[in-house]
Structures are given as C-alpha cells and as structure tokens.
Design a protein around this motif. Structure first.
Motif, PDB file in Angstrom:
ATOM      1  N   ASP A   1     -58.485  39.945 -48.011  1.00 30.29           N
ATOM      2  CA  ASP A   1     -59.424  39.998 -46.971  1.00 30.29           C
ATOM      3  C   ASP A   1     -58.615  40.581 -45.390  1.00 30.29           C
ATOM      4  O   ASP A   1     -58.896  41.329 -44.880  1.00 30.29           O
ATOM      5  CB  ASP A   1     -60.359  38.929 -46.694  1.00 30.29           C
ATOM      6  CG  ASP A   1     -61.149  38.157 -47.980  1.00 30.29           C
ATOM      7  OD1 ASP A   1     -61.643  39.201 -48.529  1.00 30.29           O
ATOM      8  OD2 ASP A   1     -61.476  37.123 -47.594  1.00 30.29           O
ATOM      9  N   ARG A   2     -57.360  40.235 -45.910  1.00 24.18           N
ATOM     10  CA  ARG A   2     -57.395  40.573 -43.913  1.00 24.18           C
ATOM     11  C   ARG A   2     -56.428  42.511 -43.988  1.00 24.18           C
ATOM     12  O   ARG A   2     -56.811  42.076 -43.143  1.00 24.18           O
ATOM     13  CB  ARG A   2     -55.533  39.751 -44.219  1.00 24.18           C
ATOM     14  CG  ARG A   2     -56.157  38.321 -43.067  1.00 24.18           C
ATOM     15  CD  ARG A   2     -54.345  37.951 -43.167  1.00 24.18           C
ATOM     16  NE  ARG A   2     -54.033  37.278 -44.257  1.00 24.18           N
ATOM     17  CZ  ARG A   2     -52.723  37.698 -44.307  1.00 24.18           C
ATOM     18  NH1 ARG A   2     -51.973  38.667 -43.262  1.00 24.18           N
ATOM     19  NH2 ARG A   2     -51.478  37.486 -45.498  1.00 24.18           N
ATOM     20  N   TYR A   3     -56.254  41.941 -45.348  1.00 20.92           N
ATOM     21  CA  TYR A   3     -55.863  43.480 -44.835  1.00 20.92           C
ATOM     22  C   TYR A   3     -56.770  44.648 -45.027  1.00 20.92           C
ATOM     23  O   TYR A   3     -57.325  45.902 -44.326  1.00 20.92           O
ATOM     24  CB  TYR A   3     -55.083  44.225 -46.480  1.00 20.92           C
ATOM     25  CG  TYR A   3     -54.706  45.747 -46.708  1.00 20.92           C
ATOM     26  CD1 TYR A   3     -53.241  45.610 -45.824  1.00 20.92           C
ATOM     27  CD2 TYR A   3     -54.490  46.514 -47.557  1.00 20.92           C
ATOM     28  CE1 TYR A   3     -52.232  46.985 -46.154  1.00 20.92           C
ATOM     29  CE2 TYR A   3     -54.038  47.538 -48.026  1.00 20.92           C
ATOM     30  CZ  TYR A   3     -53.829  47.586 -47.183  1.00 20.92           C
ATOM     31  OH  TYR A   3     -52.707  49.411 -47.230  1.00 20.92           O
ATOM     32  N   GLN A   4     -58.297  44.172 -45.938  1.00 18.47           N
ATOM     33  CA  GLN A   4     -59.717  44.843 -45.893  1.00 18.47           C
ATOM     34  C   GLN A   4     -60.009  45.125 -44.291  1.00 18.47           C
ATOM     35  O   GLN A   4     -60.791  46.331 -43.705  1.00 18.47           O
ATOM     36  CB  GLN A   4     -60.438  44.148 -46.778  1.00 18.47           C
ATOM     37  CG  GLN A   4     -62.193  45.513 -46.890  1.00 18.47           C
ATOM     38  CD  GLN A   4     -61.434  46.717 -47.032  1.00 18.47           C
ATOM     39  OE1 GLN A   4     -60.964  47.044 -48.226  1.00 18.47           O
ATOM     40  NE2 GLN A   4     -62.236  47.339 -46.510  1.00 18.47           N
ATOM     41  N   SER A   5     -60.266  43.953 -43.831  1.00 12.86           N
ATOM     42  CA  SER A   5     -60.463  43.749 -42.037  1.00 12.86           C
ATOM     43  C   SER A   5     -59.397  45.224 -41.160  1.00 12.86           C
ATOM     44  O   SER A   5     -59.982  45.751 -40.604  1.00 12.86           O
ATOM     45  CB  SER A   5     -60.414  42.012 -41.932  1.00 12.86           C
ATOM     46  OG  SER A   5     -58.929  41.600 -41.541  1.00 12.86           O
TER      47      SER A   5
ATOM     48  N   LEU B   1     -58.892  49.623 -38.573  1.00 10.68           N
ATOM     49  CA  LEU B   1     -58.458  51.866 -38.721  1.00 10.68           C
ATOM     50  C   LEU B   1     -59.913  52.293 -39.580  1.00 10.68           C
ATOM     51  O   LEU B   1     -59.658  53.586 -38.011  1.00 10.68           O
ATOM     52  CB  LEU B   1     -57.669  51.790 -39.518  1.00 10.68           C
ATOM     53  CG  LEU B   1     -56.653  53.324 -39.574  1.00 10.68           C
ATOM     54  CD1 LEU B   1     -56.374  53.361 -38.458  1.00 10.68           C
ATOM     55  CD2 LEU B   1     -55.888  52.957 -41.054  1.00 10.68           C
ATOM     56  N   SER B   2     -60.458  52.259 -39.204  1.00  7.98           N
ATOM     57  CA  SER B   2     -61.647  53.453 -39.977  1.00  7.98           C
ATOM     58  C   SER B   2     -62.844  53.565 -38.737  1.00  7.98           C
ATOM     59  O   SER B   2     -63.311  54.928 -38.511  1.00  7.98           O
ATOM     60  CB  SER B   2     -62.382  52.789 -41.224  1.00  7.98           C
ATOM     61  OG  SER B   2     -62.381  52.722 -42.984  1.00  7.98           O
TER      62      SER B   2
ATOM     63  N   GLU C   1     -46.805  45.172 -46.648  1.00 10.56           N
ATOM     64  CA  GLU C   1     -48.533  44.656 -46.117  1.00 10.56           C
ATOM     65  C   GLU C   1     -48.286  44.173 -44.707  1.00 10.56           C
ATOM     66  O   GLU C   1     -48.931  44.214 -44.191  1.00 10.56           O
ATOM     67  CB  GLU C   1     -48.994  44.208 -47.262  1.00 10.56           C
ATOM     68  CG  GLU C   1     -50.230  44.403 -46.849  1.00 10.56           C
ATOM     69  CD  GLU C   1     -51.205  43.939 -48.096  1.00 10.56           C
ATOM     70  OE1 GLU C   1     -51.800  42.289 -47.870  1.00 10.56           O
ATOM     71  OE2 GLU C   1     -51.251  44.500 -48.826  1.00 10.56           O
ATOM     72  N   GLU C   2     -46.716  43.261 -45.173  1.00  9.52           N
ATOM     73  CA  GLU C   2     -46.635  42.146 -43.831  1.00  9.52           C
ATOM     74  C   GLU C   2     -46.462  42.525 -42.473  1.00  9.52           C
ATOM     75  O   GLU C   2     -47.082  42.493 -41.565  1.00  9.52           O
ATOM     76  CB  GLU C   2     -45.638  40.877 -44.161  1.00  9.52           C
ATOM     77  CG  GLU C   2     -45.172  40.577 -42.745  1.00  9.52           C
ATOM     78  CD  GLU C   2     -44.361  38.631 -43.704  1.00  9.52           C
ATOM     79  OE1 GLU C   2     -44.008  37.615 -43.035  1.00  9.52           O
ATOM     80  OE2 GLU C   2     -43.963  39.543 -44.567  1.00  9.52           O
TER      81      GLU C   2
END
Length: 565
Positions: free
Chosen positions: A54-58, A63-64, A154-155
């Motif tokens: 979820d953190r990565y998607q947010s 960015l989008s 990712e981190e």
C-alpha cells in the motif's frame, strides 16, 4: 585517448578491482549532504499500519499526480518553463551537490540507453560506485535508478522520493508549480546519486537535450551523442539538422564530447554547435570485435558495436579527466579486462532481448525490442532476422531446458509480429522498414497481431497487472492493421486498396468484436493475444513460434510483465 591505464589517485577509500589491484576514489561528500537527514515514510494510514504494498502504491499515485496528460509539445503547459528547474534545485538544496557529481551525459535518437548501460558496466567493473539514470522503465519505475548496476531498493526509493516530494510540495506555489513527471524523476535521480555518493553518474537524456531536465548539469566530465534520426519531430523539428541542434544542447563550454558517424546534415550542425562552445568533438567509431578477446557484446545486434564504441570513448575520457590515466592500452590489442567484462556482461531489458515462454518452452519464444523510429525499426529487423535464421542462438538463451533444445532443433519455425506504437508515430514509416528489412533476410511473418497497451500514459503502474479496459478503443489498432494488410498486398504485387474485403469480424475470448484478416489479427487486449499465441503453440508442437514484440517500449514492458508473471 587510448593510452590509458587504471591507476587511481587519492587513497582514502580502498576498493579492490577486477584487475587484482587496490585503488581508491575520493568521496563525493558535499557539506550540504552531511546535514541532510532522509525523512522516514509514515507507516500509518487511517489509524492502522499500512502494508508495504500500500505504501508503494500510494507513492506511485503521488508520482502519477505529476503527469500533466498534455502533449510534451504543448507550449501552453506551464511546466515547459525550463527555468523552473533551477528553482527546484534550490528548494531541494541540490545545486552544490550536482556540481560535485562526475557526470557522463548522453543524448541521441537511438542507442543512448545502450551506450549509457555499457558505460555504467565498464566503470563499475573498473571498481567505481556507479549511478545510472535511464528512461523509460518497462515494469517498475525503480528501473530508472541504478546503483552499482542494480535498480534502487524499494526502501531507498521511498525514502528519497518522499524527501523530495514533501519539500517541493511545501515550497511550490502558483508561480513555481510542482515539477512535471519527468522533471521530478530527474531531480530525484540527482538526489539519489548525490546522497549515495556515487563516483560517476551516467545520465541518459529523456527527450531532445537543450531543454531536457537532465541538462541542468553545468559541468559534466564528458558528453556523448548517439545515432540521430527522425523521432519526436513534433517537438524537436522536422529536419535532421534541427534535431541535431536540440541534441547538441547538452554541449558545455570546453567540455569534450563524442558522437558516432552521423548523416552529413546532422554532423555539420553538431560540429557548428561544438565550435561555438570550444568543444573538442570527436567521432567514436564502432568497436572492433577483435578488441573483446574472443567474447561477444552482452547486448545483441550489430548496431550495438556502434554504441559500445561510443561507451568506450566516453569511459576512457572520463577516466583520464578524473585523474585515473591508463597506460599500456592501444587500439590494436584487447581492451583492458574491466572494459571487456563491462561490455560483455551489461544488461538492459527490452532491447534485443530473447525470452522463451515459460508455459511453452521450446515452442514459443519472444524477441523483444522497443524500437519505435524508422532507423531503430530497421536495426531491430536485422537483429530478429539474424537470430531466427540460425537456431544456434538457442544455446545462449537465459532459459532453455536441455530436453527442449534437442526436440526444438528439429522443428520448423514460424515468425509472428506483435505490434503497437503510439499514435504520434507514423506506421507508414515504421512497418515498411520492418517488413522489407526482414524480407531481405529471408524472414516473412506468418501473422501480425495488433494490440492496445495495458499501460496507460497518465498513471504510473505497479508490478501488478491492471484490470483490462472492457471499453478499450481499438481504432488505432484498426489503422495499423489496414496499413499492414495494404503493405502485404502491395508487396505481393496486388493493388493496395480494398484490404477490408479480405477481413472478417470475429469475437475474441473477451467477447469483443475484432477484425481477423489474411495476414493479421487485432486483439482487444494483450493477455488475449498472449493466450492465442500459447494456445497455438500448444496445438502445433512441431513448430517453434518466434514472436517479435516491437514498436513501443510500453508494449515490451507489458509483455515482460505477462510472460514473466
């Protein structure tokens, strides 16, 4: 330039090299960086712990939000104000940090990504800590940022992303709005490379050169211009001279530069721009295969020797200008071992990449190349033709079980084209180059498949495959199909008209109406096309289906996500 050797100065940080020597590089620590603390990403969302996914998607959603959805050629877009980039650098306190980076800057129409990849691999194998910024990404946005040859974790990506995003969000306003998508990514690259204290940063220009976000670099160590051709003409100009002028915008006063052999019209402009800035512009010729000590370049295709030659020139000059001269190195003998290892182990997804299908090993092989200009389409066609003409290349595939190699070597082959391109490109320039170059090498496509991309241009996708749009507009795919059928008909001596008469409307596996013609088919989605290919390969086990995927790096990325899932 050729009389160089790996002798490193300033010994505070010892590093062991592939030559068995110990050498060192001075740390690139800015006084600004020592006081910067990377902000931690909040773990809570709505009062509960937020999952990593979820953190990565947010983060991707944030960015989008920077994608304007406007044409890059739309001058009414406020984000086109190039001077804003320097405001962003001040907000992020990156001015001094960028000035300390030892940068290789590369522009060009085709081959610039491969050149940067070769250069990164060479200098990494020389023992340097490398940072590489390229575009576009195929599957995950983190591919654009490589540290020591690996995409950023990712981190770290999350930490640096939010450090930049939050500060820009706090300081921007109506007069200085948030940076647009690519500009933010370039700023993020500078932040990552400065904070990670890379010894060398290799930057691939995103578009053009003069007004590209990477061009805020004032004093690179060396610049490169790869092969020039016709692309992004709505932005860069309608002639090779105009395009060359935009690319030459990365030249800096008295900073050496290299290019490859260019058409006269382009070369004249490059030389003129170089002369005005007192730039020593030299031509790097294709790498002589004999310099590789019997090995092959890691990136497939004859055109890669041109990119490799440019990379060797850039790296040799970088070493020389940063105080690491090389001796006992001449043009007649093999390259130094780190150069050879770098050139023969470099990795770049989506460029002349061969991937056997895991579900149909030995029966279905994908040949992926993101060519999308007339010149690169021709190079792609030559590479595909040479690969498919000789089955011996199968022994070099990343995945090819032995039991299938023996069986597969006895099979017939059938070549299939899987194609899409952006609507700003002209299929009448791309498809004839592709088909006729293949035909000149004795390769004819049994079928061409036209599909829409899964990826959308207004949103940065995650690694998970998005839901297929049931209302997808296939009008562009119909236009591509008509161009292909007309081309096939005229190539066989027929009239290029009334191609629709040989087509019929059918339902695909999603229930959508699509057009199937003698030489081509349209699928409403890429998964449907992949399913058809796999079903076809299963039905006819005596044929190896060789599928060329080209026309768009977005399409190549979508295919990779599907077949590697």
């Amino acid at each position: 330039m050729w009389f160089l050797a790996l002798k490193f100065l300033n010994p505070p940080i010892p590093i062991s090299s592939s030559l068995g020597l110990h050498f060192s590089t001075p740390p690139l620590i800015s006084p600004i960086l020592s006081s910067i603390q990377i902000k931690n990403i909040p773990m809570a969302k709505g009062g509960s712990m937020e999952s990593a996914a979820d953190r990565y998607q947010s983060t991707l959603d944030a960015l989008s939000s920077l994608i304007t959805k406007k044409s890059r050629a739309d001058k009414s877009n406020k984000g086109d104000r190039y001077d804003l980039l320097f405001d962003y650098l001040k907000i992020l306190e990156l001015d001094e940090a960028i000035s300390q980076l030892k940068i290789i800057h590369v522009a060009g129409t085709k081959g610039k990504g491969s050149t940067c990849t070769f250069a990164e691999s060479i200098l990494r194998n020389c023992g340097f800590r490398t940072g590489l910024f390229t575009s576009p990404h195929l599957i995950d946005v983190r591919e654009r940022f490589r540290l020591d040859g690996l995409e950023i974790s990712e981190e770290k990506f999350l930490e640096y992303f939010w450090w930049c995003y939050d500060r820009l969000k706090e300081e921007t306003n109506d007069d200085v709005p948030m940076p647009t998508y690519f500009r933010f990514l370039a700023l993020l690259a500078f932040k990552i490379f400065a904070a990670e204290q890379v010894d060398v940063a290799i930057l691939e220009v995103g578009l053009g050169g003069r007004f590209d976000a990477t061009n805020v670099v004032e004093k690179p160590i060396v610049c490169g211009i790869s092969s020039l051709g016709y692309d992004h003409m709505e932005i860069l100009g309608n002639t090779l001279g105009e395009i060359a002028g935009e690319k030459a915008g990365i030249f800096k006063h008295e900073i050496p530069a290299f290019t490859v052999p260019q058409p006269d019209e382009a070369m004249h402009v490059l030389e003129e721009k170089a002369s005005k800035l007192n730039v020593n512009l030299q031509v790097a010729h294709p790498l002589n295969v004999n310099l590789l000590n019997g090995l092959k370049l890691a990136l497939e295709g004859e055109h890669q020797y041109l990119n490799a030659g440019l990379a060797v020139a850039l790296c040799s000059t970088w070493l020389q200008r940063t105080g690491h001269p090389i001796i006992n190195f001449n043009q007649t003998g093999p390259l130094p071992e780190p150069f050879i290892k770098g050139l023969t182990t470099a990795s770049l997804q989506g460029r002349a990449q061969i991937v056997p299908d895991i579900e149909s090993p030995g029966n279905l092989v994908f040949y992926l190349d993101g060519a999308h200009s007339p010149e690169s389409m021709e190079a792609c066609a030559r590479w595909f033709s040479l690969c498919t003409r000789d089955d011996n290349h199968l022994s070099n595939l990343n995945y090819q079980p032995q039991q299938h190699m023996d069986e597969g070597s006895k099979k017939d082959t059938a070549q299939i084209l899987l194609f899409n391109c952006m609507s700003v490109r002209d299929p009448q320039l791309l498809l004839p180059r592709l088909m006729r170059t293949c035909a000149s090498h004795g390769v004819c496509f049994k079928k061409a498949l036209f599909v829409p991309n899964i990826s959308v241009y207004h949103k940065v996708g995650s690694q998970a495959l998005p839901t297929i749009d049931p209302q997808v507009d296939l009008s562009w795919q119909f236009a591509l199909q008509r161009a292909w059928e007309s081309l096939m008909q005229s190539d066989k001596g027929g009239e290029p008209s009334n191609t629709d008469q040989a087509c019929e409307e059918v339902k695909d596996d999603t229930g959508m109406s699509v057009m199937s013609c003698k030489n081509s088919s349209i699928f409403s989605s890429l998964p449907s096309a992949i399913k058809w290919l796999r079903d076809t390969a299963q039905k006819d086990r005596f044929v190896r289906f060789q599928v060329l995927v080209t026309g768009s790096l977005h399409l190549v990325g979508d295919v990779l996500r599907l077949i590697k899932k």
